[in-house]
Every structure is written in structure tokens, then in C-alpha cells.
Write a protein that holds these residues in place. Structure first.
Motif, PDB file in Angstrom:
ATOM      1  N   ARG A   1       0.906  -1.140  -0.042  1.00 57.09           N
ATOM      2  CA  ARG A   1       0.095   0.169   0.025  1.00 57.09           C
ATOM      3  C   ARG A   1       0.859   1.164   0.083  1.00 57.09           C
ATOM      4  NH1 ARG A   1      -4.902   0.096   4.181  1.00 57.09           N
ATOM      5  NH2 ARG A   1      -5.211  -1.979   3.055  1.00 57.09           N
ATOM      6  N   GLU A   2       0.411   2.447  -1.012  1.00 53.35           N
ATOM      7  CA  GLU A   2       1.329   3.642  -0.981  1.00 53.35           C
ATOM      8  C   GLU A   2       0.381   4.624  -0.747  1.00 53.35           C
ATOM      9  OE1 GLU A   2       3.155   3.707  -4.787  1.00 53.35           O
ATOM     10  OE2 GLU A   2       1.173   3.656  -5.943  1.00 53.35           O
ATOM     11  N   LEU A   3       1.019   5.788  -0.051  1.00 47.85           N
ATOM     12  CA  LEU A   3       0.149   7.140  -0.333  1.00 47.85           C
ATOM     13  C   LEU A   3       0.080   7.748  -1.627  1.00 47.85           C
ATOM     14  CD1 LEU A   3      -0.732   9.646   1.666  1.00 47.85           C
ATOM     15  CD2 LEU A   3       1.635  10.450   1.436  1.00 47.85           C
ATOM     16  N   VAL A   4      -1.038   8.145  -1.922  1.00 50.93           N
ATOM     17  CA  VAL A   4      -1.248   8.639  -3.243  1.00 50.93           C
ATOM     18  C   VAL A   4      -1.361  10.472  -3.094  1.00 50.93           C
ATOM     19  CG1 VAL A   4      -3.111   9.054  -5.096  1.00 50.93           C
ATOM     20  CG2 VAL A   4      -2.419   6.642  -3.958  1.00 50.93           C
TER      21      VAL A   4
ATOM     22  N   GLY B   1      -5.896  -0.501  -9.002  1.00 51.01           N
ATOM     23  CA  GLY B   1      -5.639  -0.963  -7.319  1.00 51.01           C
ATOM     24  C   GLY B   1      -6.847  -0.678  -6.550  1.00 51.01           C
ATOM     25  N   VAL B   2      -6.672  -0.960  -5.323  1.00 54.11           N
ATOM     26  CA  VAL B   2      -7.798  -0.581  -4.383  1.00 54.11           C
ATOM     27  C   VAL B   2      -7.319   0.649  -3.744  1.00 54.11           C
ATOM     28  CG1 VAL B   2      -9.025  -1.366  -2.580  1.00 54.11           C
ATOM     29  CG2 VAL B   2      -8.386  -3.063  -3.966  1.00 54.11           C
ATOM     30  N   TYR B   3      -8.137   1.655  -3.790  1.00 53.79           N
ATOM     31  CA  TYR B   3      -7.965   2.964  -3.113  1.00 53.79           C
ATOM     32  C   TYR B   3      -8.685   3.118  -1.756  1.00 53.79           C
ATOM     33  CZ  TYR B   3      -5.710   4.578  -7.429  1.00 53.79           C
ATOM     34  OH  TYR B   3      -4.793   4.724  -8.397  1.00 53.79           O
ATOM     35  N   TYR B   4      -7.851   3.436  -0.779  1.00 57.13           N
ATOM     36  CA  TYR B   4      -8.195   3.301   0.526  1.00 57.13           C
ATOM     37  C   TYR B   4      -8.270   4.877   1.077  1.00 57.13           C
ATOM     38  CZ  TYR B   4      -7.395  -1.728   0.800  1.00 57.13           C
ATOM     39  OH  TYR B   4      -7.709  -2.835   0.611  1.00 57.13           O
ATOM     40  N   CYS B   5      -9.197   5.323   1.931  1.00 52.20           N
ATOM     41  CA  CYS B   5      -8.943   6.554   2.468  1.00 52.20           C
ATOM     42  C   CYS B   5      -8.676   6.445   3.979  1.00 52.20           C
ATOM     43  CB  CYS B   5     -10.040   7.562   2.313  1.00 52.20           C
ATOM     44  SG  CYS B   5     -11.523   6.956   3.093  1.00 52.20           S
ATOM     45  N   LYS B   6      -7.719   7.380   4.257  1.00 52.87           N
ATOM     46  CA  LYS B   6      -7.399   7.260   5.800  1.00 52.87           C
ATOM     47  C   LYS B   6      -7.407   8.515   6.493  1.00 52.87           C
ATOM     48  CE  LYS B   6      -2.931   6.582   8.371  1.00 52.87           C
ATOM     49  NZ  LYS B   6      -1.422   6.379   8.138  1.00 52.87           N
ATOM     50  N   ALA B   7      -7.627   8.418   7.868  1.00 52.12           N
ATOM     51  CA  ALA B   7      -7.817   9.597   8.715  1.00 52.12           C
ATOM     52  C   ALA B   7      -6.964   9.478   9.782  1.00 52.12           C
ATOM     53  CB  ALA B   7      -9.241  10.040   9.138  1.00 52.12           C
ATOM     54  N   ARG B   8      -6.074  10.365   9.984  1.00 52.64           N
ATOM     55  CA  ARG B   8      -5.262  10.387  11.170  1.00 52.64           C
ATOM     56  C   ARG B   8      -5.711  11.639  12.408  1.00 52.64           C
ATOM     57  NH1 ARG B   8      -0.052  11.276   9.395  1.00 52.64           N
ATOM     58  NH2 ARG B   8       0.367  13.417  10.022  1.00 52.64           N
TER      59      ARG B   8
END
Length: 114
Positions: A44-47, A90-97
């Protein structure tokens, strides 16, 4: 906190898609929100990501083609993807920090083909 990603699909080379990531609560609670992707067989990589005050950054591979934005009123971030290439598949995921934890959405599949 729940993150709901949507907008993926199949698109031809050179096409566009807009991904959305809707949070169950206020996105002001997050220091940073972003989009990651995972291609088959790869890590998984940051877009791209966007801070609370709307500063953005993106991977070199998508600069000039993808843009990240946020709508605080809708508690949603977006990823506008233009000039799509097969390697964007690919599969795109959102992330919140937040200050205390990381939260991931469920992923949405993007397939770019000829």
C-alpha cells in the motif's frame, strides 16, 4: 469513526474518476486525511493527503494528474483522478489520522484498462 469510500470503477486509459471518502463525524477532528492505494502484489502506498488547513501533498507518480480536496461541510474528501494509466489500477483506501489514532475506510477498486 467510520470512513466510507466510493467512486471507484472501471475506466479506459486517459479517463477520469472522482473518489469520495465520507466520514461519520467532523473531519476537523483529523490532522490529516489521505488516499492510499494498493496494486495487486504490491504494498500500500500514499497517493495524496490533505491537512486540516488544506495543505496538500501527492506522490510523484500522480502529480499533475490527481488532486485531493475536502468539503468540510460534507465531512468528505475527494480524489480527482485524470489521465488515468494502467498503473493506477488498485484498491484505493482513505485514511484519517487524529492525534490519537488512525482510521481506514473499506477501499474502492479502480481498474484502468485499454
Amino acid at each position: 469513526v467510520q470512513l466510507q469510500a466510493s467512486g471507484g470503477g472501471q475506466v479506459q486509459i486517459g479517463g477520469s474518476l472522482r473518489l469520495s471518502c465520507a466520514a461519520s463525524g467532523s473531519i476537523f477532528s483529523f490532522n490529516v486525511m489521505g488516499w492510499y492505494r494498493q496494486a495487486p502484489g504490491k504494498q500500500r502506498e500514499l497517493v495524496a493527503d490533505i491537512t486540516r488547513d488544506s495543505r496538500t501533498s501527492s506522490a510523484d507518480s500522480v502529480k499533475g494528474r490527481f488532486s485531493i480536496s475536502r468539503d468540510n461541510a460534507k465531512n468528505t474528501i475527494y480524489l480527482q483522478m485524470n489521465s488515468l494509466k494502467p498503473e493506477d489500477t488498485g484498491v484505493y483506501y482513505c485514511k484519517a489520522r487524529s492525534s490519537f489514532d488512525n482510521y481506514w475506510g473499506q477501499g474502492t477498486l479502480v481498474t484502468v484498462s485499454s
